[in-house]
Design a protein around this motif. Structure first.
Motif, short mmCIF file in Angstrom:
data_model
loop_
_atom_site.label_atom_id
_atom_site.label_comp_id
_atom_site.label_asym_id
_atom_site.label_seq_id
_atom_site.Cartn_x
_atom_site.Cartn_y
_atom_site.Cartn_z
N LYS A 8 0.96 -1.24 -0.15
CA LYS A 8 -0.03 0.33 -0.65
C LYS A 8 1.03 0.87 -0.30
O LYS A 8 0.43 2.33 -0.73
CB LYS A 8 -0.58 -0.04 0.97
CG LYS A 8 -2.16 -0.96 1.32
CD LYS A 8 -3.17 -0.72 2.01
CE LYS A 8 -3.96 -1.93 2.25
NZ LYS A 8 -4.72 -1.91 3.18
N ARG A 9 1.91 1.24 0.55
CA ARG A 9 3.16 2.37 0.37
C ARG A 9 3.02 2.53 -0.77
O ARG A 9 3.46 3.85 -0.98
CB ARG A 9 4.08 2.09 2.15
CG ARG A 9 4.70 2.96 2.09
CD ARG A 9 6.03 3.17 3.55
NE ARG A 9 6.69 4.32 3.14
CZ ARG A 9 7.86 4.58 3.48
NH1 ARG A 9 8.36 3.63 4.66
NH2 ARG A 9 8.62 5.34 3.76
N LEU A 10 3.68 1.43 -1.48
CA LEU A 10 4.36 1.41 -2.51
C LEU A 10 3.21 2.40 -3.82
O LEU A 10 3.56 3.11 -4.43
CB LEU A 10 4.90 0.45 -2.58
CG LEU A 10 5.20 0.03 -4.47
CD1 LEU A 10 6.66 1.06 -4.90
CD2 LEU A 10 5.34 -1.39 -5.16
N GLU A 11 2.32 1.93 -3.38
CA GLU A 11 0.89 2.58 -4.27
C GLU A 11 0.43 3.89 -4.22
O GLU A 11 0.45 5.02 -5.20
CB GLU A 11 -0.19 1.44 -4.28
CG GLU A 11 -0.17 0.45 -4.41
CD GLU A 11 -1.35 -0.77 -4.03
OE1 GLU A 11 -2.35 -0.35 -3.32
OE2 GLU A 11 -1.31 -1.67 -4.39
N VAL A 17 1.89 7.26 -8.33
CA VAL A 17 1.33 8.02 -9.30
C VAL A 17 2.31 8.15 -10.59
O VAL A 17 1.23 8.41 -11.28
CB VAL A 17 1.78 9.63 -8.43
CG1 VAL A 17 1.86 11.61 -8.98
CG2 VAL A 17 1.28 9.62 -6.70
N PHE A 18 3.48 7.81 -10.64
CA PHE A 18 3.94 8.05 -12.20
C PHE A 18 3.23 7.23 -12.69
O PHE A 18 3.24 7.33 -13.96
CB PHE A 18 5.02 8.56 -12.29
CG PHE A 18 6.01 8.33 -13.55
CD1 PHE A 18 6.63 9.17 -13.40
CD2 PHE A 18 5.39 7.07 -14.13
CE1 PHE A 18 7.17 9.64 -14.39
CE2 PHE A 18 7.01 7.39 -15.72
CZ PHE A 18 7.34 8.69 -15.20
N GLN A 504 2.02 14.51 -6.66
CA GLN A 504 1.82 13.15 -5.63
C GLN A 504 1.69 14.52 -4.31
O GLN A 504 0.85 13.88 -3.20
CB GLN A 504 3.23 12.96 -5.68
CG GLN A 504 3.46 11.84 -4.66
CD GLN A 504 5.18 11.46 -4.62
OE1 GLN A 504 6.05 12.51 -5.52
NE2 GLN A 504 5.19 11.35 -3.33
N ARG A 505 2.42 15.47 -4.48
CA ARG A 505 1.92 16.20 -3.18
C ARG A 505 0.43 15.96 -3.02
O ARG A 505 0.34 16.73 -1.57
CB ARG A 505 2.99 17.61 -2.98
CG ARG A 505 4.80 16.94 -3.49
CD ARG A 505 5.63 18.56 -2.88
NE ARG A 505 5.21 19.42 -4.55
CZ ARG A 505 6.43 19.51 -5.08
NH1 ARG A 505 7.53 18.12 -5.02
NH2 ARG A 505 5.92 20.08 -6.10
N TYR A 506 -0.38 16.71 -4.07
CA TYR A 506 -1.73 17.38 -4.12
C TYR A 506 -2.33 15.93 -3.76
O TYR A 506 -3.68 16.30 -2.50
CB TYR A 506 -1.59 17.63 -5.41
CG TYR A 506 -3.71 17.88 -5.26
CD1 TYR A 506 -4.54 18.17 -5.02
CD2 TYR A 506 -4.33 17.15 -6.43
CE1 TYR A 506 -5.36 18.94 -4.92
CE2 TYR A 506 -5.73 16.31 -5.77
CZ TYR A 506 -6.23 17.32 -5.81
OH TYR A 506 -8.09 18.50 -5.56
N LEU A 507 -2.29 14.86 -4.11
CA LEU A 507 -2.77 13.87 -3.85
C LEU A 507 -2.61 13.71 -2.01
O LEU A 507 -3.01 13.01 -1.06
CB LEU A 507 -2.41 12.77 -4.66
CG LEU A 507 -3.13 12.71 -5.77
CD1 LEU A 507 -2.11 11.55 -6.37
CD2 LEU A 507 -4.80 12.73 -5.73
N GLU A 508 -0.83 14.11 -1.69
CA GLU A 508 -1.11 13.15 -0.37
C GLU A 508 -1.11 14.50 0.55
O GLU A 508 -1.66 14.36 1.81
CB GLU A 508 0.51 13.18 -0.03
CG GLU A 508 1.30 12.50 -0.94
CD GLU A 508 2.84 12.20 -0.02
OE1 GLU A 508 3.54 13.59 -0.20
OE2 GLU A 508 3.64 11.98 -0.44
N ALA A 509 -1.75 15.73 0.44
CA ALA A 509 -2.09 16.70 1.36
C ALA A 509 -3.62 16.74 1.04
O ALA A 509 -4.31 16.54 2.48
CB ALA A 509 -1.80 17.99 0.51
#
Length: 554
Positions: A8-11, A17-18, A504-509
Motif C-alpha cells: 500500500k505504501r508503494l502504491e 502516482v507516476f 503526488q504532493r497534492y494527493l498526499e495533502a
C-alpha cells in the motif's frame, strides 16, 4: 510478494502516482511511425521507453544509473507497470535505438514525439483535476550544453585537428607540414603555450591555412560533415577581401557562430553581464489562484540567441488550441510589436511585471496615463485622458499613425495641461495627441503592468520556482547531452517528472486533510501525526529508562 502494508505504501508513493498519472495515460499510437508494419519481433513497450527517458531527466541519472534503477529498484519498476522482478528485461542498446528513431523522425518530419507525448498527457491531467487554464505564466532560463568552454583560438585549432582526422592516410602524409604546428597535443595545450602572447598573428596564420585547405580539399571532401563545419567556421571568423584575408574582430562574431565542434546548434549569449553557451528553455504553467494544483503546460527549447518574445509568439497558438488561455503573465523581456499582434490575433491579454525601454518620467504625463479602447484587431478607436475627457481616435492623413483631438475649452482649464503630451494646432485650435500602433500597444501593456503592481499580487513570481524545479537535476544548469533535440528531450522529461511530483504532493495533502476530517467526525482529539509523535516519545522514554536501569545494575 510484498507485505500488504509495504504494498500500500508503494502504491501511494511517487511510483504509484507516476504509473497512474503518466504511464497509463500515455497514448502509444503516435509512436507507431517509428516501427515497421510487417510482422516482426515484439518491441519493448513504448510507454516503458518514454517513461525511462523522463525518469532519467527528472532524476539527473546517467544511462547506467537509469538502467540499474530499472533493473533493481522496485519503485522504478512499479512506476513502469512491472509487478515482478523477472519481467521486462531488455538490453540498454534498445533505448539507444529508440532515441535514434526519435531523432531521425524529428529530422525528417520536424515532429518531436516526446514533446507531443508531454502535451497529450498534460492535457489529460488538466482535465482529470479540473484545472482552470485561463491564467498562465511564462519564463525563460539559460541551459548550458555539455560542451567545453573554448577560447576562439582553441576552437579554431580543434577544428583543424578534426579536419586532419577526416583525411585519408595518404592525404595526411601530403599535409604533414601544414598540420604539424597544430598536432602537438590537444587544442588546449596549443593555447596554453601561447599564454601571455598576442594571439592576433596566430589567428591570421590559422585563417590563411584554413583558406588554403578549403580550396584544396573541396573536390574530395565537400560532402563530409567535418568539411562543412570547417567551411562554416572559416566564414564566421574571417573576411576574404580583395587585398587579402582579414580576421574578424570580436564584435563582428555572430551570437549564432559555432561554440563547439561537438554541438553545432549551441549559441552564445550575454545576459546581465554573464556569458552563456547553449540553449534557452521557456516554460509555461497554469497560475489560476482557484487551482489547488498548478501544472506545466508547454516546454520550449531554442538557441539561446532567440528572443523571449519570439518564443512567446511560437507558443501562443499551441496554448490557445489546447487550453482556455486568456491572460498571460510574463516579465519585461516578453514584449515586441510582432508579439503584440500575435497576442491580439489569439485574444490573449499580456500582463508584464515590467516593460522594456526607458521608464517614463513621473514629471510629465505619458501615453500610458491615457486609457485607449481598441478593437479585437488592436486598432485604437477611443481614448480617455487622466481628466476623463473621452474622444474618438482617427487615423492620420498618411494612414501611418493615429490622432486624437481634445476640446480646447476643456484642455485650457485642465490642471494637468503643463504635463500633458498633447499639442495645440495652428489651424485646428483643438489639442492633438499623435501616436503609432506600436506606442498604443506598449502604453496599454504598461497600464496593465502598473494596475497589477497596485493590486500587490504578482502571479508571475512563482514561475521562478518552477524553473528551479525543472533545472534542479542538472548541476550548474548544464544538461549531460548535446544538440537541440537531445537537450529538448531532457528538459521535457524533467518538466513531466515535476508535474508528477506536484500531483503526488497534492494527493498526499488531500489524503491527509480527509483523514483529519474523518478523525474530527469520529470525535477523536488527536490527529494521526500527533498520535505517532506521542507514541515515539513514549517509546523513547521506555528505552531511556532501560538504559538507566542497565547502567545501575552494572
Amino acid at each position: 510478494e510484498l507485505p500488504e502494508k509495504l504494498r500500500k505504501r508503494l502504491e501511494k508513493s511517487w511510483a504509484g502516482v507516476f504509473y497512474g498519472e503518466f504511464f497509463t495515460r500515455l497514448n502509444e499510437a503516435p509512436f507507431g511511425v517509428l516501427y515497421a508494419d510487417c510482422p516482426s519481433r515484439p518491441n519493448v513497450p513504448v510507454n516503458v521507453l518514454v517513461g525511462l527517458e523522463y525518469l532519467k531527466a527528472g532524476n539527473g541519472w546517467s544511462d547506467e544509473e537509469m538502467y540499474d534503477a530499472y533493473c533493481y529498484d522496485i519503485q522504478v519498476r512499479y512506476a513502469l507497470g512491472y509487478r515482478q522482478l523477472s519481467e521486462g528485461y531488455f538490453d540498454l542498446r534498445t533505448l539507444y535505438y529508440f532515441r535514434e528513431r526519435l531523432s531521425r523522425h524529428m529530422q525528417e518530419s520536424g515532429e518531436n514525439l516526446l514533446e507531443k507525448a508531454f502535451e497529450q498527457v498534460t492535457d489529460e491531467q488538466i482535465k482529470a483535476y479540473h484545472l482552470k487554464t485561463g491564467k498562465q505564466r511564462m519564463d525563460s532560463t539559460q541551459v548550458a550544453s555539455n560542451i567545453c568552454a573554448m577560447s576562439r583560438l582553441q576552437l579554431l585549432v580543434e577544428v583543424l585537428q578534426r579536419v586532419h582526422r577526416m583525411l585519408t592516410e595518404e592525404d595526411q602524409g601530403d599535409y604533414t607540414e601544414v598540420f604539424a604546428p597544430y598536432m602537438r597535443g590537444h587544442a588546449g595545450q596549443y593555447v596554453y603555450h601561447l599564454k601571455g602572447q598576442d594571439t592576433s598573428e596566430h589567428l591570421q596564420k590559422i585563417g590563411e591555412t584554413m583558406q588554403r585547405l578549403l580550396a584544396e580539399l573541396q573536390p574530395q571532401y565537400a560532402q563530409e560533415p567535418v568539411y562543412q563545419m570547417f567551411e562554416r567556421v572559416f566564414g564566421e571568423h574571417f573576411h576574404v577581401e580583395e587585398d587579402g584575408l582579414k580576421t574578424k574582430i570580436g564584435k563582428e562574431l555572430s551570437a549564432s557562430s559555432l561554440q563547439s565542434p561537438d554541438d553545432l546548434e549551441a549559441t552564445y549569449r550575454q545576459k546581465n553581464k554573464k556569458s552563456y553557451k547553449g540553449y534557452v528553455a521557456n516554460l509555461t504553467e497554469t497560475c489560476d489562484p482557484d487551482n489547488d494544483l498548478q501544472l506545466i503546460t508547454i516546454v520550449q527549447v531554442a538557441a539561446n540567441c532567440v528572443d523571449d518574445a519570439q518564443l512567446m509568439e511560437e507558443a501562443l497558438p499551441n496554448l490557445k488550441e489546447r487550453t482556455d488561455l486568456d491572460t498571460l503573465y510574463t516579465d519585461g523581456s516578453f514584449g515586441s510589436p510582432s508579439a503584440d499582434q500575435t497576442l491580439q490575433d489569439n485574444q490573449v491579454e499580456q500582463i508584464q511585471t515590467a516593460i522594456r525601454g526607458r521608464i517614463p518620467s513621473t514629471e510629465k504625463l505619458n501615453l500610458s496615463d491615457f486609457e485607449i479602447k481598441q478593437t479585437e484587431t488592436g486598432k485604437p478607436t477611443q481614448i480617455t485622458c487622466p481628466q476623463e475627457q473621452t474622444v474618438a481616435v482617427q487615423q492620420s492623413s498618411q494612414k501611418k499613425s493615429f490622432v486624437a483631438h481634445f476640446e480646447t475649452e476643456i484642455c485650457q482649464t485642465c490642471p494637468l495641461l503643463q504635463k500633458c503630451p498633447t499639442q495645440s494646432g495652428k489651424r485646428d485650435t483643438r489639442w492633438h495627441l499623435r501616436f503609432s500602433q506600436e506606442q498604443a500597444n506598449v502604453s496599454q501593456r504598461r497600464r496593465r503592468s502598473l494596475a497589477q503592481q497596485e493590486e500587490g499580487r504578482n502571479l508571475r513570481a512563482a514561475v521562478e520556482a518552477t524553473v528551479r524545479q525543472v533545472k534542479h537535476p542538472f548541476p550548474a544548469s548544464k544538461v549531460p547531452v548535446r544538440g537541440l533535440f537531445r537537450v529538448t528531450c531532457m528538459v521535457i522529461g524533467s518538466a513531466m517528472t515535476a508535474n508528477v511530483r506536484r500531483i503526488q504532493r497534492y494527493l498526499e495533502a488531500k489524503s491527509k486533510l480527509e483523514n483529519e476530517q474523518e478523525m474530527a467526525q469520529k470525535g477523536q482529539k488527536y490527529s494521526p501525526e500527533r498520535l505517532t509523535d506521542s507514541f515515539l516519545l513514549s517509546l523513547k522514554a521506555v528505552f531511556s529508562f532501560g538504559e538507566q536501569f542497565s547502567h545501575r545494575v552494572t
